[in-house]
Write an enzyme that holds these catalytic residues in place. Structure first.
Site, PDB file in Angstrom:
ATOM      1  N   THR A 174     -25.664  51.291  -6.700  1.00 40.44           N
ATOM      2  CA  THR A 174     -26.321  52.577  -6.509  1.00 40.44           C
ATOM      3  C   THR A 174     -26.060  53.408  -7.771  1.00 40.44           C
ATOM      4  O   THR A 174     -25.521  52.891  -8.761  1.00 40.44           O
ATOM      5  CB  THR A 174     -25.844  53.256  -5.199  1.00 40.44           C
ATOM      6  OG1 THR A 174     -26.685  54.384  -4.950  1.00 40.44           O
ATOM      7  CG2 THR A 174     -24.379  53.679  -5.258  1.00 40.44           C
ATOM      8  N   GLY A 179     -20.352  48.563   0.781  1.00 42.97           N
ATOM      9  CA  GLY A 179     -20.871  49.561   1.714  1.00 42.97           C
ATOM     10  C   GLY A 179     -20.846  49.067   3.149  1.00 42.97           C
ATOM     11  O   GLY A 179     -20.565  47.890   3.421  1.00 42.97           O
ATOM     12  N   ASP A 180     -21.072  49.995   4.086  1.00 47.10           N
ATOM     13  CA  ASP A 180     -21.169  49.681   5.515  1.00 47.10           C
ATOM     14  C   ASP A 180     -19.888  49.073   6.072  1.00 47.10           C
ATOM     15  O   ASP A 180     -19.913  48.276   7.021  1.00 47.10           O
ATOM     16  CB  ASP A 180     -22.351  48.733   5.802  1.00 47.10           C
ATOM     17  CG  ASP A 180     -23.671  49.341   5.383  1.00 47.10           C
ATOM     18  OD1 ASP A 180     -23.786  50.576   5.444  1.00 47.10           O
ATOM     19  OD2 ASP A 180     -24.576  48.582   5.000  1.00 47.10           O
ATOM     20  N   LYS A 236     -16.951  53.102   7.426  1.00 50.82           N
ATOM     21  CA  LYS A 236     -16.329  54.354   6.962  1.00 50.82           C
ATOM     22  C   LYS A 236     -16.524  55.476   7.981  1.00 50.82           C
ATOM     23  O   LYS A 236     -15.612  56.240   8.273  1.00 50.82           O
ATOM     24  CB  LYS A 236     -16.932  54.776   5.602  1.00 50.82           C
ATOM     25  CG  LYS A 236     -16.704  53.758   4.498  1.00 50.82           C
ATOM     26  CD  LYS A 236     -17.375  54.162   3.201  1.00 50.82           C
ATOM     27  CE  LYS A 236     -18.887  54.151   3.239  1.00 50.82           C
ATOM     28  NZ  LYS A 236     -19.501  52.823   3.381  1.00 50.82           N
ATOM     29  N   SER A 254      -9.335  48.135  13.328  1.00 49.09           N
ATOM     30  CA  SER A 254     -10.392  48.497  14.266  1.00 49.09           C
ATOM     31  C   SER A 254     -10.972  47.242  14.915  1.00 49.09           C
ATOM     32  O   SER A 254     -11.280  46.267  14.233  1.00 49.09           O
ATOM     33  CB  SER A 254     -11.468  49.268  13.489  1.00 49.09           C
ATOM     34  OG  SER A 254     -12.607  49.463  14.272  1.00 49.09           O
ATOM     35  N   GLY A 291     -25.616  55.553   5.482  1.00 52.02           N
ATOM     36  CA  GLY A 291     -25.823  55.614   6.928  1.00 52.02           C
ATOM     37  C   GLY A 291     -24.470  55.358   7.564  1.00 52.02           C
ATOM     38  O   GLY A 291     -23.973  54.238   7.530  1.00 52.02           O
ATOM     39  N   HIS A 292     -23.845  56.407   8.065  1.00 54.24           N
ATOM     40  CA  HIS A 292     -22.500  56.289   8.637  1.00 54.24           C
ATOM     41  C   HIS A 292     -22.591  56.440  10.152  1.00 54.24           C
ATOM     42  O   HIS A 292     -22.999  57.478  10.655  1.00 54.24           O
ATOM     43  CB  HIS A 292     -21.574  57.366   8.039  1.00 54.24           C
ATOM     44  CG  HIS A 292     -21.362  57.186   6.563  1.00 54.24           C
ATOM     45  ND1 HIS A 292     -20.609  58.035   5.805  1.00 54.24           N
ATOM     46  CD2 HIS A 292     -21.808  56.223   5.707  1.00 54.24           C
ATOM     47  CE1 HIS A 292     -20.602  57.605   4.547  1.00 54.24           C
ATOM     48  NE2 HIS A 292     -21.332  56.524   4.464  1.00 54.24           N
ATOM     49  N   THR A 293     -22.211  55.380  10.844  1.00 48.17           N
ATOM     50  CA  THR A 293     -22.372  55.353  12.295  1.00 48.17           C
ATOM     51  C   THR A 293     -21.080  55.749  12.986  1.00 48.17           C
ATOM     52  O   THR A 293     -20.012  55.264  12.629  1.00 48.17           O
ATOM     53  CB  THR A 293     -22.733  53.922  12.753  1.00 48.17           C
ATOM     54  OG1 THR A 293     -23.738  53.423  11.887  1.00 48.17           O
ATOM     55  CG2 THR A 293     -23.205  53.887  14.194  1.00 48.17           C
ATOM     56  N   LYS A 348     -16.863  55.423  11.199  1.00 48.80           N
ATOM     57  CA  LYS A 348     -15.968  55.311  12.352  1.00 48.80           C
ATOM     58  C   LYS A 348     -14.549  55.749  11.993  1.00 48.80           C
ATOM     59  O   LYS A 348     -13.900  56.473  12.754  1.00 48.80           O
ATOM     60  CB  LYS A 348     -15.949  53.866  12.876  1.00 48.80           C
ATOM     61  CG  LYS A 348     -15.059  53.785  14.099  1.00 48.80           C
ATOM     62  CD  LYS A 348     -14.337  52.513  14.315  1.00 48.80           C
ATOM     63  CE  LYS A 348     -13.036  52.822  15.022  1.00 48.80           C
ATOM     64  NZ  LYS A 348     -12.616  51.832  15.986  1.00 48.80           N
ATOM     65  N   GLN A 367     -21.323  54.511   0.324  1.00 48.25           N
ATOM     66  CA  GLN A 367     -21.486  53.213  -0.344  1.00 48.25           C
ATOM     67  C   GLN A 367     -20.114  52.526  -0.498  1.00 48.25           C
ATOM     68  O   GLN A 367     -19.283  52.696   0.368  1.00 48.25           O
ATOM     69  CB  GLN A 367     -22.197  53.377  -1.703  1.00 48.25           C
ATOM     70  CG  GLN A 367     -23.672  53.733  -1.593  1.00 48.25           C
ATOM     71  CD  GLN A 367     -23.958  55.187  -1.313  1.00 48.25           C
ATOM     72  OE1 GLN A 367     -23.469  56.040  -2.016  1.00 48.25           O
ATOM     73  NE2 GLN A 367     -24.752  55.482  -0.318  1.00 48.25           N
TER      74      GLN A 367
END
Ligand code: GDP
Ligand code: IMO
Ligand code: MG
Length: 432
Positions: A238, A12-13, A16, A412, A40-42, A18, A223
């Site tokens: 999860t 996860g994290d 995704k 990225s 939590g997708h930033t 972005k 996730q």
């Protein structure tokens, strides 16, 4: 762009949100298919930073259509908060946002059950959940006791909820918790239902009609593979299908309508919550990654555990998801590292291990076998073409691709849209 599933290939994290944001301009629909507001997708656009939990990240592009599919579990109250925040930021979801009537609901008792089941476990057995009620909600779905978003709008909803509360209150009292009041929960959920009513539809024919018309769909995984209920480091996972297969079961779009799978990986690895993590760094190098990468949970604010890139996990993820290309994020976070390592295999009881073992006790015993790379010790943040990168960074990315047998399509080097290099189109063709 072909119909594409984008999944996290680690824990996860991976960034995704972005990458979804970068790809959204090429598609018509962005669809979440599993998980809930544990995600939590930033997305950073200019000076603004958005963190999306339930609404697909594509919503930030006005005019794009977004769907919460049937495989997601929805906390309606949290969804209303998120939608209202988007409206305040000038992003009106009306007419372009849809929630499946088959998506299961997260109720307050799920959150309490989540909390209690964590508290009841010994320190070693705690999963470190987000306490959003995700596991208990999927549990009710599997045990055929859940209620779905369509039920929220049904005149029978009060009596359906009453029946659930009677049973859940018996469980909660046994756990020493005060019972939940029907009237209170009902008011809260009916208020959310009124707000959400225009968005709740049967999304299956909607999406299939779009696909038939040739409109392009981007499936936004939440996730990551190692948190998947079947393929992850069970039980430290999860409760949903975070892998590519979940895109079909979680939306009703059949497998032969999906053309491409993008795996998102960080150039290193992080994990939030408990469970095995063979390439974890519990020293000052891990601390440096956490600090440079600002590795704190987007949902719970917890510090993320950090470690080197794990090619064993990445290869496993390629196999399960059918990853056609990588989006590699956060390469810039490795800028200050003198030496960079990739875990190429594990060693367990004197034997070399090339696959992720199913048994958690075995995975916990696995020690990383590393390949070392010289760091580049210069900033990659401004690079706009692969050729702009220092030779050591190019070699590192090339080796990551070689070890996993998958080309890199996106690279990225910063959180914003413009810190992105598109190296290949999604049919795999190298861009000149
Ligand atoms: P997700 O859950 O996979 O969407 O990832 P998160 O949003 O939870 O965490 C990724 C974090 O890394 C976010 O704060 C992003 O803004 C940030 N991020 C994404 N790509 C890059 C990158 O290439 N470089 C840096 N420095 N940050 C990035
Ligand atoms: P995104 O989509 C990272 C982790 C939790 C915990 C485990 C189970 O932002 O990548 P849960 O609340 O789902 O029952 O918790 O899964 N977890 C995540 N870790 N990113 C996420 O989502 C996560 N969603 C859940 O920390 O270890
Ligand atoms: Mg996240």
């Amino acid at each position: 762009m072909p119909n594409t599933v984008l999944i996290g290939a680690q824990w996860g994290d991976e960034g995704k949100g972005k990458i979804i944001d970068v790809l959204t301009e090429k598609v018509d629909w962005v669809v979440r298919y599993q998980g809930g507001n544990n995600a939590g997708h930033t997305v950073e656009i200019g000076s603004k930073r958005y963190v999306l939990h339930l609404v697909p990240s594509g919503i930030l592009h006005s005019g794009k259509k977004c769907v919460i599919g049937n495989g997601v579990v929805v906390d309606p109250v949290a969804l209303v908060v998120e939608l209202k925040q988007l409206c305040e930021q000038g992003l009106d979801p009306s007419g372009r946002f849809f929630v499946s009537d088959r998506a299961h609901i997260v109720f307050p008792y799920h959150k309490l059950q989540d909390e209690f089941s964590e508290l009841q476990r010994s320190k070693n057995d705690q999963i470190g959940t987000t306490r959003r009620g995700i596991g208990p909600s999927y549990g009710d779905k599997a045990s055929r006791f859940g209620l779905r978003m369509g039920d929220l709008l049904d005149p029978m909803f009060p009596s359906l909820l009453e029946a659930r509360l009677q049973e859940k209150n018996r469980i909660l009292s046994a756990l020493g918790s005060a019972p939940l009041e029907l009237a209170k929960v009902l008011v809260e959920y009916q208020e959310a239902a009124r707000y959400l009513a225009p968005f709740i539809v049967d999304t299956i024919p909607l999406l299939n009609a779009a696909v038939r018309k040739g409109e392009k769909v981007l499936f936004e995984g939440a996730q990551g593979t190692m948190l998947d209920i079947d393929y992850g480091s069970y039980p430290f996972v999860t409760s949903s299908s975070a892998t590519a297969g979940g895109a079909c079961t979680g939306t009703g779009v059949p497998p032969n309508r999906i053309d491409h799978v993008i795996g998102v990986v960080k150039a290193y690895t992080t994990r939030v919550g408990e469970g095995p993590f063979p390439s974890e760094l519990k020293d000052e190098t891990g601390e440096l990654l956490r600090k440079t990468g600002n590795e704190f949970g987007a949902t719970t604010g917890r510090p993320r555990r950090c470690g080197w890139f794990d090619a064993v996990v990445a290869r496993y993820s390629v196999m399960i998801n059918g990853i056609d290309s990588w989006a590699v994020t956060k390469l810039d976070v490795l800028d200050p590292m003198e030496t960079i390592r990739i875990c190429v295999a594990y060693e367990c009881d004197g034997k070399r291990v090339e696959n992720v073992p199913a048994n958690i006790r075995v995975l916990e015993k696995c020690r990383p076998v590393y390949e070392d790379f010289p760091g580049w010790l210069t900033s990659t943040k401004e690079a706009t073409r692969f050729e702009d990168l220092p030779a050591q960074a190019q070699a590192y990315v090339a080796r990551l691709s070689e070890l996993t047998g998958v080309p890199v399509s996106i690279l990225s080097v910063g959180p914003r849209r413009d810190s992105t290099m598109i190296l290949r189109d999604l049919s795999g063709r190298k861009l000149e």
